[in-house]
Structures are given as C-alpha cells and as structure tokens.
Design an enzyme around this catalytic site. Structure first.
Site, PDB file in Angstrom:
ATOM      1  N   ASN A 136       6.290 -36.072 -47.583  1.00 38.23           N
ATOM      2  CA  ASN A 136       7.094 -36.628 -46.489  1.00 38.23           C
ATOM      3  C   ASN A 136       6.352 -36.481 -45.163  1.00 38.23           C
ATOM      4  O   ASN A 136       5.247 -35.938 -45.117  1.00 38.23           O
ATOM      5  CB  ASN A 136       8.468 -35.940 -46.436  1.00 38.23           C
ATOM      6  CG  ASN A 136       8.336 -34.446 -46.228  1.00 38.23           C
ATOM      7  OD1 ASN A 136       7.862 -34.000 -45.198  1.00 38.23           O
ATOM      8  ND2 ASN A 136       8.730 -33.663 -47.231  1.00 38.23           N
TER       9      ASN A 136
ATOM     10  N   ASP B 135      13.160 -32.790 -52.186  1.00 36.25           N
ATOM     11  CA  ASP B 135      14.415 -32.647 -52.924  1.00 36.25           C
ATOM     12  C   ASP B 135      14.231 -33.019 -54.395  1.00 36.25           C
ATOM     13  O   ASP B 135      14.963 -32.549 -55.255  1.00 36.25           O
ATOM     14  CB  ASP B 135      15.484 -33.562 -52.317  1.00 36.25           C
ATOM     15  CG  ASP B 135      15.933 -33.043 -50.952  1.00 36.25           C
ATOM     16  OD1 ASP B 135      15.961 -31.816 -50.784  1.00 36.25           O
ATOM     17  OD2 ASP B 135      16.229 -33.880 -50.070  1.00 36.25           O
TER      18      ASP B 135
ATOM     19  N   LYS C 288      -5.312 -38.843 -64.803  1.00 33.65           N
ATOM     20  CA  LYS C 288      -4.894 -39.822 -63.811  1.00 33.65           C
ATOM     21  C   LYS C 288      -4.213 -41.019 -64.510  1.00 33.65           C
ATOM     22  O   LYS C 288      -4.705 -41.487 -65.541  1.00 33.65           O
ATOM     23  CB  LYS C 288      -6.143 -40.300 -63.060  1.00 33.65           C
ATOM     24  CG  LYS C 288      -5.862 -41.224 -61.938  1.00 33.65           C
ATOM     25  CD  LYS C 288      -7.167 -41.657 -61.278  1.00 33.65           C
ATOM     26  CE  LYS C 288      -6.912 -42.877 -60.434  1.00 33.65           C
ATOM     27  NZ  LYS C 288      -8.146 -43.547 -60.048  1.00 33.65           N
TER      28      LYS C 288
ATOM     29  N   ASP D  84      16.630 -25.736 -54.430  1.00 34.31           N
ATOM     30  CA  ASP D  84      16.987 -25.678 -53.012  1.00 34.31           C
ATOM     31  C   ASP D  84      16.704 -24.262 -52.525  1.00 34.31           C
ATOM     32  O   ASP D  84      17.461 -23.329 -52.776  1.00 34.31           O
ATOM     33  CB  ASP D  84      18.464 -26.031 -52.809  1.00 34.31           C
ATOM     34  CG  ASP D  84      18.776 -26.240 -51.331  1.00 34.31           C
ATOM     35  OD1 ASP D  84      18.309 -25.428 -50.514  1.00 34.31           O
ATOM     36  OD2 ASP D  84      19.454 -27.227 -50.998  1.00 34.31           O
TER      37      ASP D  84
ATOM     38  N   PHE E 171      17.708 -25.970 -41.454  1.00 35.82           N
ATOM     39  CA  PHE E 171      17.575 -27.166 -40.632  1.00 35.82           C
ATOM     40  C   PHE E 171      18.305 -28.301 -41.342  1.00 35.82           C
ATOM     41  O   PHE E 171      18.435 -28.293 -42.565  1.00 35.82           O
ATOM     42  CB  PHE E 171      16.104 -27.552 -40.444  1.00 35.82           C
ATOM     43  CG  PHE E 171      15.468 -26.914 -39.246  1.00 35.82           C
ATOM     44  CD1 PHE E 171      15.075 -25.592 -39.284  1.00 35.82           C
ATOM     45  CD2 PHE E 171      15.270 -27.633 -38.065  1.00 35.82           C
ATOM     46  CE1 PHE E 171      14.488 -24.984 -38.184  1.00 35.82           C
ATOM     47  CE2 PHE E 171      14.681 -27.043 -36.959  1.00 35.82           C
ATOM     48  CZ  PHE E 171      14.295 -25.714 -37.012  1.00 35.82           C
TER      49      PHE E 171
ATOM     50  N   LYS F 211      26.586 -29.050 -44.534  1.00 30.94           N
ATOM     51  CA  LYS F 211      25.446 -28.303 -45.108  1.00 30.94           C
ATOM     52  C   LYS F 211      25.581 -26.809 -44.840  1.00 30.94           C
ATOM     53  O   LYS F 211      25.278 -25.983 -45.689  1.00 30.94           O
ATOM     54  CB  LYS F 211      24.151 -28.816 -44.469  1.00 30.94           C
ATOM     55  CG  LYS F 211      23.181 -29.397 -45.470  1.00 30.94           C
ATOM     56  CD  LYS F 211      22.035 -30.097 -44.794  1.00 30.94           C
ATOM     57  CE  LYS F 211      22.018 -31.557 -45.193  1.00 30.94           C
ATOM     58  NZ  LYS F 211      20.889 -32.300 -44.643  1.00 30.94           N
TER      59      LYS F 211
ATOM     60  N   LYS G 259      25.859 -24.610 -48.189  1.00 29.99           N
ATOM     61  CA  LYS G 259      24.756 -23.700 -48.533  1.00 29.99           C
ATOM     62  C   LYS G 259      25.032 -22.268 -48.087  1.00 29.99           C
ATOM     63  O   LYS G 259      24.178 -21.403 -48.236  1.00 29.99           O
ATOM     64  CB  LYS G 259      23.445 -24.201 -47.914  1.00 29.99           C
ATOM     65  CG  LYS G 259      23.008 -25.569 -48.422  1.00 29.99           C
ATOM     66  CD  LYS G 259      21.553 -25.858 -48.086  1.00 29.99           C
ATOM     67  CE  LYS G 259      21.184 -27.298 -48.379  1.00 29.99           C
ATOM     68  NZ  LYS G 259      19.759 -27.581 -48.211  1.00 29.99           N
TER      69      LYS G 259
HETATM   70  N1  CTP Z   1      15.616 -27.249 -48.152  1.00 28.03           N
HETATM   71  C1  CTP Z   1      15.255 -26.312 -49.081  1.00 28.03           C
HETATM   72  N2  CTP Z   1      14.905 -26.694 -50.342  1.00 28.03           N
HETATM   73  C2  CTP Z   1      14.918 -27.988 -50.682  1.00 28.03           C
HETATM   74  C3  CTP Z   1      15.295 -28.967 -49.749  1.00 28.03           C
HETATM   75  C4  CTP Z   1      15.645 -28.568 -48.480  1.00 28.03           C
HETATM   76  O1  CTP Z   1      15.217 -25.119 -48.767  1.00 28.03           O
HETATM   77  N3  CTP Z   1      14.557 -28.341 -51.901  1.00 28.03           N
HETATM   78  C5  CTP Z   1      16.029 -26.808 -46.797  1.00 28.03           C
HETATM   79  C6  CTP Z   1      15.141 -27.222 -45.685  1.00 28.03           C
HETATM   80  O2  CTP Z   1      14.121 -26.262 -45.447  1.00 28.03           O
HETATM   81  C7  CTP Z   1      16.100 -27.297 -44.518  1.00 28.03           C
HETATM   82  C8  CTP Z   1      17.423 -27.676 -45.169  1.00 28.03           C
HETATM   83  O3  CTP Z   1      17.254 -27.393 -46.548  1.00 28.03           O
HETATM   84  O4  CTP Z   1      16.280 -26.036 -43.909  1.00 28.03           O
HETATM   85  C9  CTP Z   1      17.914 -29.056 -44.975  1.00 28.03           C
HETATM   86  O5  CTP Z   1      17.135 -30.030 -45.553  1.00 28.03           O
HETATM   87  P1  CTP Z   1      17.690 -31.532 -45.567  1.00 28.03           P
HETATM   88  O6  CTP Z   1      16.643 -32.385 -46.208  1.00 28.03           O
HETATM   89  O7  CTP Z   1      18.199 -31.939 -44.236  1.00 28.03           O
HETATM   90  O8  CTP Z   1      18.969 -31.409 -46.449  1.00 28.03           O
HETATM   91  P2  CTP Z   1      19.221 -31.387 -47.949  1.00 28.03           P
HETATM   92  O9  CTP Z   1      19.873 -30.107 -48.272  1.00 28.03           O
HETATM   93  O10 CTP Z   1      17.992 -31.707 -48.684  1.00 28.03           O
HETATM   94  O11 CTP Z   1      20.329 -32.515 -48.098  1.00 28.03           O
HETATM   95  P3  CTP Z   1      20.248 -34.105 -47.894  1.00 28.03           P
HETATM   96  O12 CTP Z   1      18.849 -34.506 -48.235  1.00 28.03           O
HETATM   97  O13 CTP Z   1      21.258 -34.598 -48.844  1.00 28.03           O
HETATM   98  O14 CTP Z   1      20.599 -34.373 -46.484  1.00 28.03           O
END
Ligand code: CTP
Length: 402
Positions: free
Chosen positions: A212, A281, A291, A308, A325, A339, A343
C-alpha cells in the site's frame, strides 16, 4: 520556545577527533535559536582551537576553572545554573569515566556535578574503547542516574576500525534535541513505547507483492518525538526509505505476519503501543515457489484475511496502553469510533485518506477519540503533530495508570 528567552546550552568539547564537527553543531544549535556557551577541556583545545568556537558561538569560550576574569564575569556555579541543558559532544571514554566517578577536576566536570539541568552525552571513541566493560559500566551507571545519551553511531572510525563509537552527526544531534529546543516536555520519561510504521508487503510469488501507499512518515515522526519526550522507543518498520531516528531501536520487517511476530514479542514489555503501520488486511493464500509465468489474459490471486495486530495487542492480558490509527475515506468519526470499540482500544487517531490526502505527504490533520473524549488537530507538519499527539497519549496513559 514557550518561554520568552532563548534555550541555553552548555556545550562541552572533549578531546575526541569528532570535535572537528562540533563547530557545525554550534552553528546548527544557534540556528534553532539556542544560546550556546562552549566549555572545552584541555584535550578538546588540542583538537580544535577555542578561537573557532568563539567565532561560531559568539561567546568567549570557557575552559579554565581558575580563570579569575571569566569567573568574575560568571562564576562556575552561576554558569551551571544558567544552563537549560548540558551537552557534551564529543564525549570521550575519559569524560564518561570522570562524570561517572563524580570528579570535579576541571571546569566541565565541575559543571556536570553542579548543574541541575539535564545532562546529555554524545559519545565518540574507538569501538574497542566503547565496548570495553569499564566504559559500558560507566554508561549503565550514568544512564541509571538519568544522564541521556545520543548515540554513538556505528560505522567507519577515524582510526580505520569499524564499529560503534562514532559521534552522531550534528544534524541528528540537533534533531534529537528538537523537543527541548521547541520547549516540549519530557512527558514520556521512563516509559517504553512500541510503535509500528510503514506498509507491509505480502508476497504473491518470489518476485511480486501486494502493498500500500503508506510512507511510514507518521510512525517515524512519532518514534522521534517519543524519544525526545523521554521514552525508550522500539520501532517495528515495514519497508520504507527513512532514516532511523536517533536512539530508537528499529526492527525491520516485510510482511504482516513478520510485523505481528515482532510486535507481539515486544508488546508485553511496552507501556504504550502505537499502531501506525498500514498492515495488509489480506494476503495471498498460496505463494508458489517459482515466479508465476504470464500465460492467461487474467490472473486471480486468492487472498485470505491476515492477522489484526492491533486487536491482538489490545487483547493481551496486562498489555500496553493501546493506540490505533484509523485510515478512512468517509464517515471518519463514525468508523473510527466503531474501530475503537470493536478492537477494544484505549485511543484511536483517525485521519481521512485519499489520493491527495495524508499518504506520503509531510502534513496531516487528525481526530483523536477515546471512550470519554475527543480532540481535533488541524493540518500541521507530521513532526509537530507527533509531538502534540504524544502529549495527549501521555495524559490519557496517566489517567489509565494513576
Ligand atoms: N492494523 C493491524 N493489523 C492489520 C490491519 C490493521 O494492526 N492487519 C491496525 C493498523 O496499524 C491501524 C489500525 O489497525 O492502527 C487501523 O487500520 P485500518 O486499515 O484503518 O482499519 P482496519 O481495522 O483494517 O479496518 P478497515 O480496513 O475495515 O477500515
């Protein structure tokens, strides 16, 4: 500076070869608005002429405890009281030993004993001298007494050897002092902070990955500001091209799983966890050993949910104060609040993301939420935002851990 007068620094120069960099340090400190009084040891004076320091600092250099004229103008005890900070750069093994043993044989060591201001050392010496048990014991003793250390850095040394002992570059010393120079408090003194930053890379095959647009700038700014505010900082970083902030312990990882492992290893020892990384995610379920060849017109990659990390840290028994965040493209407050609850976080820092927003830019605006309150921060430089966010995090941490 929040107060009216300039920040006052006594800069001790001892007899390390790195003293040739210290006039540049004086120049940079003055450019940040500080007043710098240089105090040289006799060995320091052998390395660089006091005339150089007088010219760059705009003040007569002090060196002799028995200089009646200088003592008449400002006695050594008065000078010790004058300083907001005593910085010794370069600090040799010898001055470390002298300060550790509490001798007051020269002006600089006397000032180190007499001052109530914070004392910071930027060590500079041969790597064997730095690693010697005597120096390491002095380091530990001084650190236990609250003396701060900037560096040393690792690398090639003037003597031709390679290893730890290089003085940290003047630019980085000034960066490490930015909080002091701008009047930020030591609100995180004594606390251990674990921060994740940057993106992760999820392999598709041995040469491709899904990632990303996170630059890691916010997490690195937080790591820098946290050490400046007195914390011991570990930074788990995804692949980014950013320099490690001074005195931050950095652990480099690539994938979400590696980030999880590194984070969960460190989390039990942390007082505060800040999840600033944009952790994937989803990850490809199967990673072929070879490859993938270009054959069909389309390609399907089957993705499965990855761990997560934030939720796992928040679920730890006796775990750290957990700050997440939330990157959202719409309904910022509603989604961030959801969130926070889902969480089980202590706090969430929410920001809007999009093509022109936040990712890889130097500034950001955020909304901070916790169970009982909220705070909005207008757009500002990430470095400044980081320092302000940490003040709020420290306040909430103290409320949760009275
Ligand atoms: N995060 C994490 N582990 C993941 C994905 C996200 O610890 N696999 C943490 C990020 O470091 C951040 C927070 O989750 O602190 C929020 O990430 P965000 O992408 O905004 O939210 P998601 O929980 O992934 O939810 P969504 O994508 O549905 O908004």
């Amino acid at each position: 500076m929040s107060n009216q007068r300039p920040f006052r620094i006594i800069l001790g120069i001892t007899g390390g070869i790195a003293a040739y960099k210290s006039p540049d340090l004086v120049r940079r400190l003055r450019a940040e608005g500080a007043e710098v009084q240089v105090v040289m040891t006799p060995s320091g004076e052998k390395m660089v002429s006091p005339a150089v320091f007088q010219a760059v600092s705009g003040r007569a250099v002090r060196g002799d405890l028995w200089d009646a004229q200088a003592e008449d103008a400002m006695g050594h005890i008065e000078l010790a009281r004058w300083a907001d900070l005593v910085l010794v750069a370069p600090a040799t093994a010898n001055i470390m030993a002298q300060i550790a043993s509490g001798t007051a044989s020269g002006l600089l060591t006397t000032l180190c004993l007499a001052t109530k201001a914070p004392l910071l050392l930027a060590p500079a010496m041969n790597q064997a001298m730095w690693l010697h048990p005597a120096t390491q014991a002095n380091l530990q003793l001084l650190a236990e007494r609250g003396v701060g250390f900037i560096g040393p850095a690792d690398g090639e040394q003037a003597c031709g050897e390679v290893g730890p002992g290089r003085m940290v570059e003047p630019q980085q010393i000034v960066a490490a002092l930015s909080a002091e120079l701008s009047g930020v408090s030591q609100c995180l003194a004594g606390l251990s902070i674990l921060i994740t930053a940057g993106p992760t890379r999820e392999p598709i095959d041995p040469v491709r990955y899904v990632s990303n647009r996170s630059s890691g700038k916010m997490g690195f700014a937080l790591a820098h500001a946290a050490t400046a505010a007195g914390a011991k900082v570990k930074l788990v970083a995804g692949p980014v091209s950013l320099e490690t902030p001074v005195n931050v312990e950095r652990i480099d990882v690539e994938s979400a799983e590696q980030m999880r492992d590194a984070t969960l290893t460190c989390a039990p020892d942390a007082d505060i966890y800040i999840g600033a990384a944009a952790i994937a995610d989803y990850r490809p379920e199967f990673i072929p050993e070879q490859k993938i060849k270009k054959q069909a017109d389309t390609m399907d990659v089957h993705m499965v949910k990855s761990v997560d990390v934030l939720a796992e840290v928040a679920a730890l028994e006796d775990g750290p104060f957990t700050v997440g965040f939330a990157a959202e493209t719409e309904k910022l407050e509603e989604y961030a609040l959801a969130k926070l609850v889902r969480k089980n976080l202590d706090m969430i820092i929410a920001n809007l993301v999009g093509t022109k927003l936040c990712f890889d830019c130097e500034d950001n605006s955020v909304l901070v939420l916790w169970q009982e309150g909220r705070k909005e921060y207008a757009r500002m430089l990430k470095s400044e935002l980081a320092a302000r966010l940490l003040t709020t995090i420290a306040e909430r941490y103290r409320v949760a851990n009275p």
